[in-house]
Scaffold this motif. Structure first.
Motif, PDB file in Angstrom:
ATOM      1  N   ALA A   1      -3.801  24.784  18.637  1.00 45.72           N
ATOM      2  CA  ALA A   1      -2.816  25.380  18.488  1.00 45.72           C
ATOM      3  C   ALA A   1      -2.732  26.662  17.729  1.00 45.72           C
ATOM      4  CB  ALA A   1      -1.622  24.475  17.787  1.00 45.72           C
ATOM      5  N   ALA A   2      -3.700  26.757  16.887  1.00 46.45           N
ATOM      6  CA  ALA A   2      -4.004  27.858  16.049  1.00 46.45           C
ATOM      7  C   ALA A   2      -4.452  29.162  16.993  1.00 46.45           C
ATOM      8  CB  ALA A   2      -5.224  27.491  14.998  1.00 46.45           C
ATOM      9  N   PHE A   3      -4.840  28.920  17.995  1.00 51.34           N
ATOM     10  CA  PHE A   3      -5.036  30.096  18.942  1.00 51.34           C
ATOM     11  C   PHE A   3      -3.845  30.929  19.337  1.00 51.34           C
ATOM     12  CE2 PHE A   3      -9.540  28.479  20.975  1.00 51.34           C
ATOM     13  CZ  PHE A   3      -9.888  28.302  19.561  1.00 51.34           C
ATOM     14  N   LEU A   4      -2.879  30.540  18.835  1.00 45.90           N
ATOM     15  CA  LEU A   4      -1.550  31.340  19.314  1.00 45.90           C
ATOM     16  C   LEU A   4      -0.928  31.684  17.990  1.00 45.90           C
ATOM     17  CD1 LEU A   4      -0.011  29.291  22.019  1.00 45.90           C
ATOM     18  CD2 LEU A   4      -1.277  31.315  22.459  1.00 45.90           C
ATOM     19  N   ASP A   5      -0.292  32.892  17.878  1.00 46.07           N
ATOM     20  CA  ASP A   5       0.415  33.288  16.772  1.00 46.07           C
ATOM     21  C   ASP A   5       1.931  33.534  17.288  1.00 46.07           C
ATOM     22  OD1 ASP A   5       1.430  34.389  14.276  1.00 46.07           O
ATOM     23  OD2 ASP A   5       0.104  36.377  14.702  1.00 46.07           O
ATOM     24  N   GLY A   6       2.695  32.489  17.128  1.00 45.91           N
ATOM     25  CA  GLY A   6       3.966  32.639  17.825  1.00 45.91           C
ATOM     26  C   GLY A   6       3.946  32.532  19.271  1.00 45.91           C
ATOM     27  N   THR A   7       4.063  33.629  19.856  1.00 43.72           N
ATOM     28  CA  THR A   7       4.276  33.919  21.421  1.00 43.72           C
ATOM     29  C   THR A   7       3.220  34.730  21.958  1.00 43.72           C
ATOM     30  OG1 THR A   7       5.819  35.611  21.249  1.00 43.72           O
ATOM     31  CG2 THR A   7       6.807  33.518  21.456  1.00 43.72           C
ATOM     32  N   GLN A   8       2.356  34.830  21.113  1.00 48.60           N
ATOM     33  CA  GLN A   8       1.139  35.818  21.549  1.00 48.60           C
ATOM     34  C   GLN A   8      -0.557  35.164  21.138  1.00 48.60           C
ATOM     35  OE1 GLN A   8       1.366  39.537  19.522  1.00 48.60           O
ATOM     36  NE2 GLN A   8       3.235  40.166  20.456  1.00 48.60           N
ATOM     37  N   ILE A   9      -1.374  35.514  21.718  1.00 50.95           N
ATOM     38  CA  ILE A   9      -2.771  35.048  21.465  1.00 50.95           C
ATOM     39  C   ILE A   9      -3.063  35.762  20.319  1.00 50.95           C
ATOM     40  CG2 ILE A   9      -5.147  35.102  22.187  1.00 50.95           C
ATOM     41  CD1 ILE A   9      -4.141  35.218  25.390  1.00 50.95           C
ATOM     42  N   LEU A  10      -3.626  35.047  19.503  1.00 47.00           N
ATOM     43  CA  LEU A  10      -4.238  35.363  18.118  1.00 47.00           C
ATOM     44  C   LEU A  10      -5.042  36.460  18.129  1.00 47.00           C
ATOM     45  CD1 LEU A  10      -4.118  34.597  14.975  1.00 47.00           C
ATOM     46  CD2 LEU A  10      -6.193  33.164  15.721  1.00 47.00           C
ATOM     47  N   LYS A  11      -4.555  37.573  17.479  1.00 45.15           N
ATOM     48  CA  LYS A  11      -5.248  38.897  17.465  1.00 45.15           C
ATOM     49  C   LYS A  11      -6.790  38.486  17.133  1.00 45.15           C
ATOM     50  CE  LYS A  11      -5.399  43.615  15.468  1.00 45.15           C
ATOM     51  NZ  LYS A  11      -4.953  44.295  14.240  1.00 45.15           N
ATOM     52  N   GLY A  12      -7.784  39.365  18.019  1.00 43.60           N
ATOM     53  CA  GLY A  12      -9.168  38.961  17.521  1.00 43.60           C
ATOM     54  C   GLY A  12      -9.839  38.200  18.317  1.00 43.60           C
TER      55      GLY A  12
ATOM     56  N   LEU B   1      -9.365  35.089  11.376  1.00 39.19           N
ATOM     57  CA  LEU B   1      -8.692  35.895  12.560  1.00 39.19           C
ATOM     58  C   LEU B   1      -7.288  35.713  12.023  1.00 39.19           C
ATOM     59  CD1 LEU B   1     -10.423  34.681  15.690  1.00 39.19           C
ATOM     60  CD2 LEU B   1     -10.527  36.826  14.701  1.00 39.19           C
ATOM     61  N   ALA B   2      -6.698  34.870  11.909  1.00 35.42           N
ATOM     62  CA  ALA B   2      -5.367  34.727  11.593  1.00 35.42           C
ATOM     63  C   ALA B   2      -4.698  35.592  10.423  1.00 35.42           C
ATOM     64  CB  ALA B   2      -4.813  33.292  11.414  1.00 35.42           C
ATOM     65  N   GLU B   3      -5.584  35.880   9.487  1.00 35.52           N
ATOM     66  CA  GLU B   3      -5.538  36.777   8.278  1.00 35.52           C
ATOM     67  C   GLU B   3      -5.993  38.119   8.464  1.00 35.52           C
ATOM     68  OE1 GLU B   3      -7.865  34.640   5.388  1.00 35.52           O
ATOM     69  OE2 GLU B   3      -6.424  32.987   5.542  1.00 35.52           O
ATOM     70  N   ASN B   4      -6.108  38.554   9.945  1.00 32.67           N
ATOM     71  CA  ASN B   4      -6.636  39.934  10.217  1.00 32.67           C
ATOM     72  C   ASN B   4      -7.767  40.410   9.610  1.00 32.67           C
ATOM     73  OD1 ASN B   4      -5.816  42.185  11.960  1.00 32.67           O
ATOM     74  ND2 ASN B   4      -4.836  43.198  10.154  1.00 32.67           N
ATOM     75  N   ARG B   5      -8.735  39.298   9.607  1.00 30.92           N
ATOM     76  CA  ARG B   5     -10.163  39.595   9.258  1.00 30.92           C
ATOM     77  C   ARG B   5     -11.180  39.591  10.478  1.00 30.92           C
ATOM     78  NH1 ARG B   5     -12.066  36.296   4.826  1.00 30.92           N
ATOM     79  NH2 ARG B   5     -10.355  34.740   5.500  1.00 30.92           N
ATOM     80  N   GLY B   6     -10.724  39.941  11.589  1.00 25.23           N
ATOM     81  CA  GLY B   6     -11.416  39.723  12.634  1.00 25.23           C
ATOM     82  C   GLY B   6     -12.733  40.551  12.726  1.00 25.23           C
ATOM     83  N   THR B   7     -12.752  41.736  12.152  1.00 24.99           N
ATOM     84  CA  THR B   7     -14.084  42.323  12.095  1.00 24.99           C
ATOM     85  C   THR B   7     -15.251  41.525  11.409  1.00 24.99           C
ATOM     86  OG1 THR B   7     -13.072  44.411  12.038  1.00 24.99           O
ATOM     87  CG2 THR B   7     -15.243  44.520  11.292  1.00 24.99           C
ATOM     88  N   GLU B   8     -14.971  40.711  10.467  1.00 30.19           N
ATOM     89  CA  GLU B   8     -15.810  40.115   9.631  1.00 30.19           C
ATOM     90  C   GLU B   8     -16.256  38.545  10.681  1.00 30.19           C
ATOM     91  OE1 GLU B   8     -14.621  38.642   5.726  1.00 30.19           O
ATOM     92  OE2 GLU B   8     -13.408  40.558   5.884  1.00 30.19           O
TER      93      GLU B   8
ATOM     94  N   THR C   1     -12.154  29.171   7.707  1.00 29.92           N
ATOM     95  CA  THR C   1     -12.855  29.215   8.821  1.00 29.92           C
ATOM     96  C   THR C   1     -12.724  30.271   9.508  1.00 29.92           C
ATOM     97  OG1 THR C   1     -10.710  28.284   9.849  1.00 29.92           O
ATOM     98  CG2 THR C   1     -12.293  26.538   9.039  1.00 29.92           C
ATOM     99  N   PRO C   2     -13.652  30.584  10.544  1.00 31.73           N
ATOM    100  CA  PRO C   2     -13.315  32.060  11.377  1.00 31.73           C
ATOM    101  C   PRO C   2     -11.835  31.986  11.973  1.00 31.73           C
ATOM    102  CG  PRO C   2     -15.530  31.013  11.906  1.00 31.73           C
ATOM    103  CD  PRO C   2     -14.920  29.863  10.923  1.00 31.73           C
ATOM    104  N   VAL C   3     -11.479  30.973  12.435  1.00 27.84           N
ATOM    105  CA  VAL C   3      -9.975  31.064  13.093  1.00 27.84           C
ATOM    106  C   VAL C   3      -9.052  31.371  11.867  1.00 27.84           C
ATOM    107  CG1 VAL C   3      -9.028  28.720  12.814  1.00 27.84           C
ATOM    108  CG2 VAL C   3      -8.605  30.092  14.815  1.00 27.84           C
ATOM    109  N   GLN C   4      -9.029  30.872  10.773  1.00 30.44           N
ATOM    110  CA  GLN C   4      -8.126  31.442   9.734  1.00 30.44           C
ATOM    111  C   GLN C   4      -8.395  32.896   9.309  1.00 30.44           C
ATOM    112  OE1 GLN C   4      -9.618  28.722   6.771  1.00 30.44           O
ATOM    113  NE2 GLN C   4      -7.972  27.212   6.776  1.00 30.44           N
TER     114      GLN C   4
END
Length: 121
Positions: A56-67, A104-111, A99-102
């Motif tokens: 479920a964490a792969f979705l951010d509301g109605t979109q795929i998690l950025k990154g 991504l959710a915090e907009n730290r995808g580059t890391e 975690t990496p998924v956390q």
């Protein structure tokens, strides 16, 4: 897509079936399956009935998690299976922290992508 391990079941707190993902993304289920093939999402088979499930964490509301799509592509390029990719995304990493998924959710995808890319070396 593989059957889920007990370890992975403990790492991922919530799951969605493909029809649930399709509904949240306002897409047909067939298009959702295509997203799996394109490494936009990852899924594993869970339970006795081996239902195809997406964290479920792969979705951010109605979109795929950025990154997430870029990260999944990097992991696939490094020959990670979908289960290995999900496990890596939900395994705590002290250097992030969390975690990496956390991250991504915090907009730290580059890391996250930097770490995923380093796995190939």
């Amino acid at each position: 897509m593989t059957s889920i391990s007990a370890e992975l079941e403990e790492l991922v707190p919530a799951w969605l079936t493909l029809p649930e993902v399709a509904e949240r993304l306002s897409l047909p289920v067939n298009r959702t399956r295509q997203l799996l093939k394109e490494h936009q999402l990852a899924a594993v088979r869970r339970g006795e009935s081996r239902v195809l499930s997406v964290p479920a964490a792969f979705l951010d509301g109605t979109q795929i998690l950025k990154g997430l799509p870029g990260t999944l592509t990097l992991l696939a390029d490094n020959r990670f299976t979908e289960e290995e990719s999900v496990r890596w995304l939900f395994t705590p990493d002290e250097s992030l922290p969390g975690t990496p998924v956390q991250a991504l959710a915090e907009n730290r995808g580059t890391e996250v992508r930097r770490r995923a890319h380093a796995l190939g070396f």
